[in-house]
Design a protein around this motif. Sequence first.
Motif, PDB file in Angstrom:
ATOM      1  N   GLY A 239       0.713  -1.223   0.024  1.00  0.00           N
ATOM      2  CA  GLY A 239      -0.099   0.007   0.157  1.00  0.00           C
ATOM      3  C   GLY A 239       0.834   1.326   0.154  1.00  0.00           C
ATOM      4  N   PRO A 241       0.778   5.736  -0.040  1.00  0.00           N
ATOM      5  CA  PRO A 241      -0.061   6.872   0.462  1.00  0.00           C
ATOM      6  C   PRO A 241      -0.723   7.714  -0.668  1.00  0.00           C
ATOM      7  CG  PRO A 241       2.406   7.312   0.865  1.00  0.00           C
ATOM      8  CD  PRO A 241       2.392   5.729   0.411  1.00  0.00           C
ATOM      9  N   ASP A 242       0.126   7.593  -1.911  1.00  0.00           N
ATOM     10  CA  ASP A 242      -0.197   8.471  -2.825  1.00  0.00           C
ATOM     11  C   ASP A 242       0.021   7.787  -4.196  1.00  0.00           C
ATOM     12  OD1 ASP A 242       2.357   9.292  -3.671  1.00  0.00           O
ATOM     13  OD2 ASP A 242       2.650  10.154  -1.820  1.00  0.00           O
ATOM     14  N   PRO A 267      -7.998   3.909  -4.989  1.00  0.00           N
ATOM     15  CA  PRO A 267      -8.842   3.421  -3.795  1.00  0.00           C
ATOM     16  C   PRO A 267     -10.290   2.931  -4.600  1.00  0.00           C
ATOM     17  CG  PRO A 267      -7.806   5.459  -3.203  1.00  0.00           C
ATOM     18  CD  PRO A 267      -7.352   5.029  -4.798  1.00  0.00           C
ATOM     19  N   THR A 270      -9.773  -0.641  -6.193  1.00  0.00           N
ATOM     20  CA  THR A 270      -9.726  -1.573  -4.854  1.00  0.00           C
ATOM     21  C   THR A 270     -10.982  -2.063  -4.346  1.00  0.00           C
ATOM     22  OG1 THR A 270      -7.511  -0.778  -4.456  1.00  0.00           O
ATOM     23  CG2 THR A 270      -8.433  -2.090  -2.444  1.00  0.00           C
ATOM     24  N   ILE A 315      -7.316  -2.819   3.596  1.00  0.00           N
ATOM     25  CA  ILE A 315      -6.647  -1.889   2.616  1.00  0.00           C
ATOM     26  C   ILE A 315      -7.453  -0.427   3.302  1.00  0.00           C
ATOM     27  CG2 ILE A 315      -6.394  -0.577   0.568  1.00  0.00           C
ATOM     28  CD1 ILE A 315      -6.129  -3.464  -0.793  1.00  0.00           C
ATOM     29  N   GLU A 316      -6.351   0.469   3.603  1.00  0.00           N
ATOM     30  CA  GLU A 316      -6.990   1.651   4.299  1.00  0.00           C
ATOM     31  C   GLU A 316      -7.442   2.602   3.217  1.00  0.00           C
ATOM     32  OE1 GLU A 316      -3.461   3.667   5.871  1.00  0.00           O
ATOM     33  OE2 GLU A 316      -3.458   2.007   7.662  1.00  0.00           O
ATOM     34  N   CYS A 319      -5.810   4.449  -0.051  1.00  0.00           N
ATOM     35  CA  CYS A 319      -4.646   3.568  -0.406  1.00  0.00           C
ATOM     36  C   CYS A 319      -4.493   3.233  -1.917  1.00  0.00           C
ATOM     37  CB  CYS A 319      -4.589   2.473   0.491  1.00  0.00           C
ATOM     38  SG  CYS A 319      -3.318   1.333  -0.037  1.00  0.00           S
ATOM     39  N   SER A 321      -3.007   0.533  -3.967  1.00  0.00           N
ATOM     40  CA  SER A 321      -2.351  -0.779  -3.711  1.00  0.00           C
ATOM     41  C   SER A 321      -1.548  -1.502  -4.963  1.00  0.00           C
ATOM     42  CB  SER A 321      -3.374  -1.597  -3.099  1.00  0.00           C
ATOM     43  OG  SER A 321      -4.541  -1.920  -4.124  1.00  0.00           O
ATOM     44  N   ARG A 351       3.919   0.065   2.086  1.00  0.00           N
ATOM     45  CA  ARG A 351       3.817  -0.858   3.318  1.00  0.00           C
ATOM     46  C   ARG A 351       3.280  -2.075   2.851  1.00  0.00           C
ATOM     47  NH1 ARG A 351      -0.549  -1.923   6.826  1.00  0.00           N
ATOM     48  NH2 ARG A 351      -1.806  -0.359   5.692  1.00  0.00           N
ATOM     49  N   LEU A 353       0.985  -5.237   2.616  1.00  0.00           N
ATOM     50  CA  LEU A 353      -0.289  -5.807   2.764  1.00  0.00           C
ATOM     51  C   LEU A 353      -0.655  -7.245   2.559  1.00  0.00           C
ATOM     52  CD1 LEU A 353      -1.920  -3.012   0.769  1.00  0.00           C
ATOM     53  CD2 LEU A 353      -1.595  -2.887   3.269  1.00  0.00           C
TER      54      LEU A 353
END
Length: 530
Positions: A239, A241-242, A267, A270, A315-316, A319, A321, A351, A353
């Motif tokens: 994941g 952040p941008d 996002p 996903t 998944i936040e 995010c 991915s 990060r 996942l």
Amino acid sequence: MAFANTIDDALERDLSAILGPEGLLSDEASIELHSSDLLGRAGRCRLVIRPENQAQLVEAVRRIAPTGMPLMPRGGGLTYVGGYVGSGADWVAVDLRRMNRILSIDEKDMVVTVEPGVTWLQLYEALQEKGLRLPFFGTFSGRGATVGGGLSNGALFLGTARYGTSADIVLGLEVVTADGAVVHTGQKAVANAPKPFLRSFGPDTTGLFIHDAGALGIKCKASLRMIRKPAHTDFLSFGFPDRDAAIAAICEIGRAELAEDAYVMDPDKTRQALAAPSDLIRDVKTLGKVVAQEQGLLRGLKAGAKLALAGRDFIEEGCFSLHLVLAGRSRASVDEDMGAARQIAAKLGGRELPNSIPKAGRAEMFSPLDAVLGATGDRWVALNGKVPHSQAKALVDDLEQLLADNADALRESGVVVSRLITIMGNHAFSYEPVFNWHDEWLPMHEATLSAKALRDLPRPPANEAARALVMRLRQEIVAVFARHGAASNQIGRTYPYASILRPESRALLEGVKRTLDPDMRMNPGALELG
């Protein structure tokens, strides 16, 4: 070019005799179906021919030739670029799905030869039994998408991150031209060559007919190179952040040649993947396939347990991915590639996942064809542009500005735009905006959906305002691609081609077209030819 109405009883009788009772269609439902794709309706064909073998195809084409009627070759029909539908009312649809035999699997020379109506799923299953595979081995729509259609439209996805597209695995073709002649390409063009084992002895004549949208001829046989199926496969997800960080990561992983499949979901994409009504991640069948594809019982059981425990909430929000499928001849080589991918992702803020999405995707590689619609019966169409890695950010920034400028209109019309980012080999980046909106279904949707989907999915009413917005933005996005000199798969009648070529290149293309099709009868309008 306009053509006279030249269908008469004699022509229909002759074609019926050539093709048999199932090989000629003229009923209203068949005409409606073959006059549309997943984007919209266009002109109206007069007849549908459905040859069962090359001999029938050649004889039917020769019988039609004196009438002057255009021929529109068609694979599985699952396109959204107007590639096989004409704008007029006097043309013949050439449906090749009955030509669906695997003609030979040559394990010594590692070449498989198929008819154009063979599906990617059919071919994958036949080779899997022998421990073999194509390098690029199909699209998500491979249950219905055909090899012939894929070669005409630049099919890509499964295996593309390492091996390229369908264009990169073809060794030779047999192509029927507008007058019924059969052209051999590759080594089989040599009169004494016994087998199609090499593509580039002399100029690459095979390449002329790849990604041609059926504008140069009708593919009746294709010989493709095979590989031995990788012994070990594993999966990674990260994941970011941008968007920029995710793009930088997938491009570097592509340059390093670490993965067979690599794709970034925004996002929205996903959420769509995790909201499918079949719920792949918890589905018992999918879990069983995940266990089966792992090496060793204990490892397989652990993989299945991790997939189930990850569920759909890992998944936040917001995010981007990145998902990878890594494969190799040994466990050690796959582990080494996974380590390199982890280092790249970590340097760019990724990060790790749970790897549920790529693992479930490979367990159910060829999606049920109900995916021609969204989870709530919504329609979708995609666009795609391919550029070098170094141009990725500039292309994405321009497209995102266009979409941001239209954000209010999209929201008011209920149109959702998601993005799918992929790579092709170590040299190309692909950006694919996808529009989803609720609107009346087309004949191709009706013909493709399962009985369950036809029963359960809500049928939206016509939504002309949302449709008009989508079609306008499609054209504006196509213009952005053209400004960047981007390539696209599924060119059809959606993307400019002849008009954006350099003059010398266009003259060469048009010269080839005139040689093969002097009356401009083979899919006129595709590639902006004819």
